[in-house]
Design a protein around this motif. Structure first.
Motif, PDB file in Angstrom:
ATOM      1  N   GLY A 153      38.308  38.276  32.457  1.00 46.19           N
ATOM      2  CA  GLY A 153      38.549  39.706  32.321  1.00 46.19           C
ATOM      3  C   GLY A 153      38.910  40.354  33.638  1.00 46.19           C
ATOM      4  N   SER A 154      39.640  41.448  33.560  1.00 51.71           N
ATOM      5  CA  SER A 154      40.024  42.210  34.756  1.00 51.71           C
ATOM      6  C   SER A 154      39.887  43.692  34.480  1.00 51.71           C
ATOM      7  CB  SER A 154      41.485  41.925  35.140  1.00 51.71           C
ATOM      8  OG  SER A 154      41.657  40.590  35.541  1.00 51.71           O
ATOM      9  N   VAL A 155      39.595  44.437  35.533  1.00 56.07           N
ATOM     10  CA  VAL A 155      39.662  45.885  35.460  1.00 56.07           C
ATOM     11  C   VAL A 155      40.735  46.324  36.443  1.00 56.07           C
ATOM     12  CG1 VAL A 155      37.759  46.139  37.122  1.00 56.07           C
ATOM     13  CG2 VAL A 155      38.398  48.064  35.648  1.00 56.07           C
ATOM     14  N   SER A 210      33.813  31.913  32.615  1.00 51.09           N
ATOM     15  CA  SER A 210      34.618  33.133  32.490  1.00 51.09           C
ATOM     16  C   SER A 210      34.481  33.962  33.757  1.00 51.09           C
ATOM     17  CB  SER A 210      34.163  33.948  31.279  1.00 51.09           C
ATOM     18  OG  SER A 210      34.293  33.194  30.093  1.00 51.09           O
ATOM     19  N   LYS A 211      35.595  34.501  34.219  1.00 48.79           N
ATOM     20  CA  LYS A 211      35.602  35.240  35.485  1.00 48.79           C
ATOM     21  C   LYS A 211      35.957  36.705  35.241  1.00 48.79           C
ATOM     22  CE  LYS A 211      37.291  31.101  37.870  1.00 48.79           C
ATOM     23  NZ  LYS A 211      37.510  30.314  36.636  1.00 48.79           N
ATOM     24  N   PHE A 212      35.415  37.572  36.107  1.00 48.57           N
ATOM     25  CA  PHE A 212      35.723  39.004  36.052  1.00 48.57           C
ATOM     26  C   PHE A 212      36.165  39.449  37.440  1.00 48.57           C
ATOM     27  CE2 PHE A 212      34.425  43.574  36.037  1.00 48.57           C
ATOM     28  CZ  PHE A 212      35.290  43.985  35.031  1.00 48.57           C
ATOM     29  N   LYS A 213      37.336  40.131  37.508  1.00 52.38           N
ATOM     30  CA  LYS A 213      37.887  40.584  38.781  1.00 52.38           C
ATOM     31  C   LYS A 213      38.334  42.032  38.661  1.00 52.38           C
ATOM     32  CE  LYS A 213      39.788  35.995  39.924  1.00 52.38           C
ATOM     33  NZ  LYS A 213      41.020  35.246  40.298  1.00 52.38           N
ATOM     34  N   ARG A 249      46.356  34.490  32.304  1.00 51.38           N
ATOM     35  CA  ARG A 249      45.823  34.395  30.941  1.00 51.38           C
ATOM     36  C   ARG A 249      44.475  35.108  30.892  1.00 51.38           C
ATOM     37  NH1 ARG A 249      47.307  28.602  28.168  1.00 51.38           N
ATOM     38  NH2 ARG A 249      49.534  28.628  28.662  1.00 51.38           N
ATOM     39  N   GLN A 250      44.474  36.266  30.280  1.00 55.50           N
ATOM     40  CA  GLN A 250      43.278  37.098  30.255  1.00 55.50           C
ATOM     41  C   GLN A 250      42.648  37.073  28.861  1.00 55.50           C
ATOM     42  OE1 GLN A 250      42.161  38.874  32.918  1.00 55.50           O
ATOM     43  NE2 GLN A 250      43.878  38.714  34.299  1.00 55.50           N
ATOM     44  N   GLY A 251      41.305  37.142  28.849  1.00 59.44           N
ATOM     45  CA  GLY A 251      40.614  37.360  27.582  1.00 59.44           C
ATOM     46  C   GLY A 251      40.580  38.843  27.271  1.00 59.44           C
ATOM     47  N   PHE A 252      40.346  39.641  28.318  1.00 58.60           N
ATOM     48  CA  PHE A 252      40.344  41.094  28.140  1.00 58.60           C
ATOM     49  C   PHE A 252      40.766  41.768  29.440  1.00 58.60           C
ATOM     50  CE2 PHE A 252      36.203  40.051  29.821  1.00 58.60           C
ATOM     51  CZ  PHE A 252      35.803  41.136  30.595  1.00 58.60           C
ATOM     52  N   VAL A 253      41.374  42.929  29.305  1.00 63.15           N
ATOM     53  CA  VAL A 253      41.782  43.726  30.459  1.00 63.15           C
ATOM     54  C   VAL A 253      41.356  45.164  30.214  1.00 63.15           C
ATOM     55  CG1 VAL A 253      43.676  44.511  31.921  1.00 63.15           C
ATOM     56  CG2 VAL A 253      43.795  42.259  30.865  1.00 63.15           C
ATOM     57  N   ILE A 254      40.822  45.790  31.252  1.00 64.92           N
ATOM     58  CA  ILE A 254      40.429  47.201  31.196  1.00 64.92           C
ATOM     59  C   ILE A 254      41.372  47.985  32.100  1.00 64.92           C
ATOM     60  CG2 ILE A 254      38.604  48.865  31.705  1.00 64.92           C
ATOM     61  CD1 ILE A 254      36.875  46.020  31.591  1.00 64.92           C
ATOM     62  N   LEU A 266      34.639  39.519  45.378  1.00 59.58           N
ATOM     63  CA  LEU A 266      35.928  39.597  44.706  1.00 59.58           C
ATOM     64  C   LEU A 266      35.910  39.071  43.268  1.00 59.58           C
ATOM     65  CD1 LEU A 266      38.247  38.363  47.610  1.00 59.58           C
ATOM     66  CD2 LEU A 266      37.795  40.723  46.914  1.00 59.58           C
ATOM     67  N   GLU A 267      34.864  38.323  42.924  1.00 60.43           N
ATOM     68  CA  GLU A 267      34.867  37.683  41.605  1.00 60.43           C
ATOM     69  C   GLU A 267      33.437  37.441  41.111  1.00 60.43           C
ATOM     70  OE1 GLU A 267      37.635  34.259  40.644  1.00 60.43           O
ATOM     71  OE2 GLU A 267      35.713  33.172  40.705  1.00 60.43           O
ATOM     72  N   ILE A 268      33.253  37.651  39.817  1.00 59.20           N
ATOM     73  CA  ILE A 268      31.983  37.323  39.163  1.00 59.20           C
ATOM     74  C   ILE A 268      32.282  36.274  38.104  1.00 59.20           C
ATOM     75  CG2 ILE A 268      30.142  38.188  37.665  1.00 59.20           C
ATOM     76  CD1 ILE A 268      30.566  40.939  39.082  1.00 59.20           C
ATOM     77  N   LYS A 269      31.498  35.184  38.088  1.00 63.67           N
ATOM     78  CA  LYS A 269      31.770  34.082  37.163  1.00 63.67           C
ATOM     79  C   LYS A 269      30.515  33.711  36.387  1.00 63.67           C
ATOM     80  CE  LYS A 269      32.050  29.738  38.432  1.00 63.67           C
ATOM     81  NZ  LYS A 269      32.487  28.448  39.033  1.00 63.67           N
ATOM     82  N   SER A 270      30.689  33.494  35.091  1.00 65.64           N
ATOM     83  CA  SER A 270      29.587  33.020  34.257  1.00 65.64           C
ATOM     84  C   SER A 270      29.454  31.508  34.426  1.00 65.64           C
ATOM     85  CB  SER A 270      29.852  33.357  32.785  1.00 65.64           C
ATOM     86  OG  SER A 270      28.965  32.646  31.947  1.00 65.64           O
TER      87      SER A 270
END
Length: 562
Positions: free
Chosen positions: A135-137, A180-183, A196-201, A171-175
């Motif tokens: 995911g990204s914001v 799964s990564k969040f940036k 390739r994103q699962g979700f984008v905000i 810069l990054e959070i990972k499960s």
């Protein structure tokens, strides 16, 4: 879940959804028109499909997401639980998510960023359980883009259990369980790759002037199961941009025009500016103010009360309050050329221009970015503006303006030139071409004295005389009452010209100590105003065109009468 502790009613709808709707129907909460329409749409379509078995709410994910939020973040409000429920609405035949997009808009302080932090953290977690669900914001500023990222970072930092489940850097959070990564990302679509994103905000969507940024970050989506897009924000001052288009789509969805749409629309705003006088209506814009209010909401409410007390003393404060707190855009009428509604009234069919006389206005303030030229006609008490602009490729490559300039070129509103400067001969050629095409007569060509000397040779070489405008502040002061009048009375017509609308909306009105008005740029680099200033230059002599056409008509009648 067992039947005893199920959150679903007998028709398969979560209690978080039905309780919220019942609160409205029992007059316990006040909703705006958009949310009332949403409820009617849900009852007419979605709930019936759930009851028939075509769709289903995944109560396990709904319950786990809410419990996760309230354990590691904060108690959720009813409207937040309502929204979360629809994230986990699925098709029965393939178990894929139903809603692919979520538009969430409300007044500042409504808790949308906190909610999106919770949702993001859950979606990358092992509780959600989808491998590599990245995911990204995305936001215009780094500070805003980091809001949710840092909230998740701090939540992990504060709990040993979360530290074992997630790996984090600045810069990054990972499960650790799902990889799964969040940036977070800032807005420069030319230098980003969506991946390739699962979700984008998409945060601060009011500031997006075009769809370029969204297109970049969604280009790789659809390849991951249950991919989702979230658009969040409060309204702003950019008109004719991405948000205005999204709102048009959203309202059409709520009106039932797109029954198969996969966008969930949750908009909170005042229905009318007059409603601001009754503070009970404020919860239309900010659902945090529904009773009973949390401690956070009570503190925020007191702060907004203080802002409201001050806004009647300052036009700027009022515009900011209405736009940001009440999510109802309002402009400081003392500092704009015209309201957006009045600017949009310029979009009317152009009359036939053949065989007419015009004043030509030229704006050539900077030879290395934009230049504008146009014919101003007087037809049936209207001011008809037929114009064209030139933009330099080198400038566009260097400065990200926001709006779709290349698209506007394809529509014929401007020409992009790949030269060191914009040559004045280009404007001369355009005048000559249009005069031949429409058999036009040029009464005068008006230009700011500032660029008169470098443009004069090109025009005089073609047999066209320029008239310089001296002391532009004085010129603006003289024509400002007419500008106000013709826009207010909807006497300006330039057809469907988004470039001119952009130019006009980019123009600010500066009021001097003597009360005189001057038309200036809201931003010296990114908010171009060339087309509007060319219009102003022509407007200075527009009465002479009217008189010239009247004299021509009288001469023609005299000739017919012998």
């Amino acid at each position: 879940m067992t039947a005893e502790n199920s959150i679903l009613n007998k028709n398969g709808v979560p209690s978080f959804v039905t309780d919220y709707i019942d609160s409205y129907k029992n007059n316990n909460i006040v909703l705006n028109t958009e949310r009332i329409k949403l409820i009617k749409l849900l009852e007419k379509s979605i709930f019936k499909r759930v009851e028939s078995g075509d769709l289903y709410f995944d109560e396990e994910h709904i319950s786990k997401c809410i419990k996760f939020a309230e354990k590691w973040y904060f108690p959720l409000q009813p409207f937040q639980k309502f929204i979360i429920s629809f994230i986990f609405l699925f098709h029965s035949h393939n178990n894929r998510s139903y809603y692919k997009e979520f538009l969430i808009m409300m007044g500042r302080g409504g808790g949308k960023n906190g909610l999106i932090s919770v949702i993001s953290h859950y979606l990358i977690s092992e509780l959600h359980g989808i491998e590599n669900y990245n995911g990204s914001v995305v936001a215009n500023s780094e500070e805003q883009a980091k809001t949710s990222f840092e909230e998740i970072y701090d939540s992990i930092n504060a709990a040993t259990t979360l530290q074992r489940a997630f790996y984090k850097t600045k810069l990054e959070i990972k499960s650790n369980g799902t990889n799964s990564k969040f940036k977070f990302h800032t807005a420069n679509p030319k230098t980003k790759d969506g991946g390739r994103q699962g979700f984008v905000i998409f945060d601060e969507i009011h500031a997006y002037e075009s769809s370029d940024l969204v297109n970049v970050y969604t280009s790789g989506m659809g390849k991951k199961k249950d991919s989702r897009k979230f658009y969040i924000g409060t309204d702003g001052y950019v008109r004719d941009g991405y948000l205005d288009n999204m709102k048009r789509i959203a309202n059409n969805i709520l009106d039932g025009e797109h029954p198969d749409s996969k966008m969930f629309v949750f908009i909170c705003k005042l229905d009318d500016e007059k409603e601001v006088a009754d503070q009970k209506n404020w919860e239309k814009a900010n659902p945090m103010f529904s009773q009973p209010m949390s401690e956070y909401a009570e503190i925020l409410f007191e702060e907004i009360q203080e802002e409201y007390m001050k806004f009647n003393y300052d036009g700027t404060s009022r515009a900011e309050f209405m736009t940001k707190r009440m999510n109802l855009p309002e402009e400081d009428l003392e500092k704009i050329v015209a309201t957006w509604e009045d600017i949009m009234k310029t979009n009317r069919p152009m009359p036939l221009l053949n065989n007419r006389t015009a004043v030509v206005g030229v704006d050539y303030a900077n030879t290395v970015d934009f230049a504008a030229i146009g014919f101003l006609f007087r037809v049936d008490n209207n001011y008809i503006w037929h114009s064209h602009q030139f933009a330099r490729r080198g400038f566009l490559d260097k400065v990200s303006l926001g709006p779709p300039i290349e698209e506007w070129e394809k529509e014929g509103h401007l020409t992009i030139v790949d030269t060191p400067t914009i040559a004045p001969e280009l404007m001369v050629e355009w005048i000559q071409k249009e005069c031949r095409r429409l058999n036009l007569r040029v009464h005068k060509v008006m230009i700011d004295r500032f660029r008169y000397d470098i443009t004069r040779p090109a025009f005089q070489g073609a047999g066209i005389e320029l008239e310089p405008l001296n002391y532009m502040k004085s010129v603006h002061a003289q024509i400002s009452p007419r500008v106000e009048m013709i826009f207010n009375n909807h006497q300006v017509i330039w057809g469907d010209n988004p470039l001119m609308r952009w130019n006009t909306n980019n123009t600010a009105v500066k009021i001097g100590k003597d009360g005189n008005k001057e038309f200036i740029k809201k931003d010296p680099v990114r908010r171009k105003t060339d087309g509007f200033h060319a219009f102003l230059h022509a407007l200075y002599r527009s009465d002479e065109v009217l008189q010239k056409d009247i004299n021509k008509s009288l001469d023609m009648m005299d000739a017919m009468l012998g």
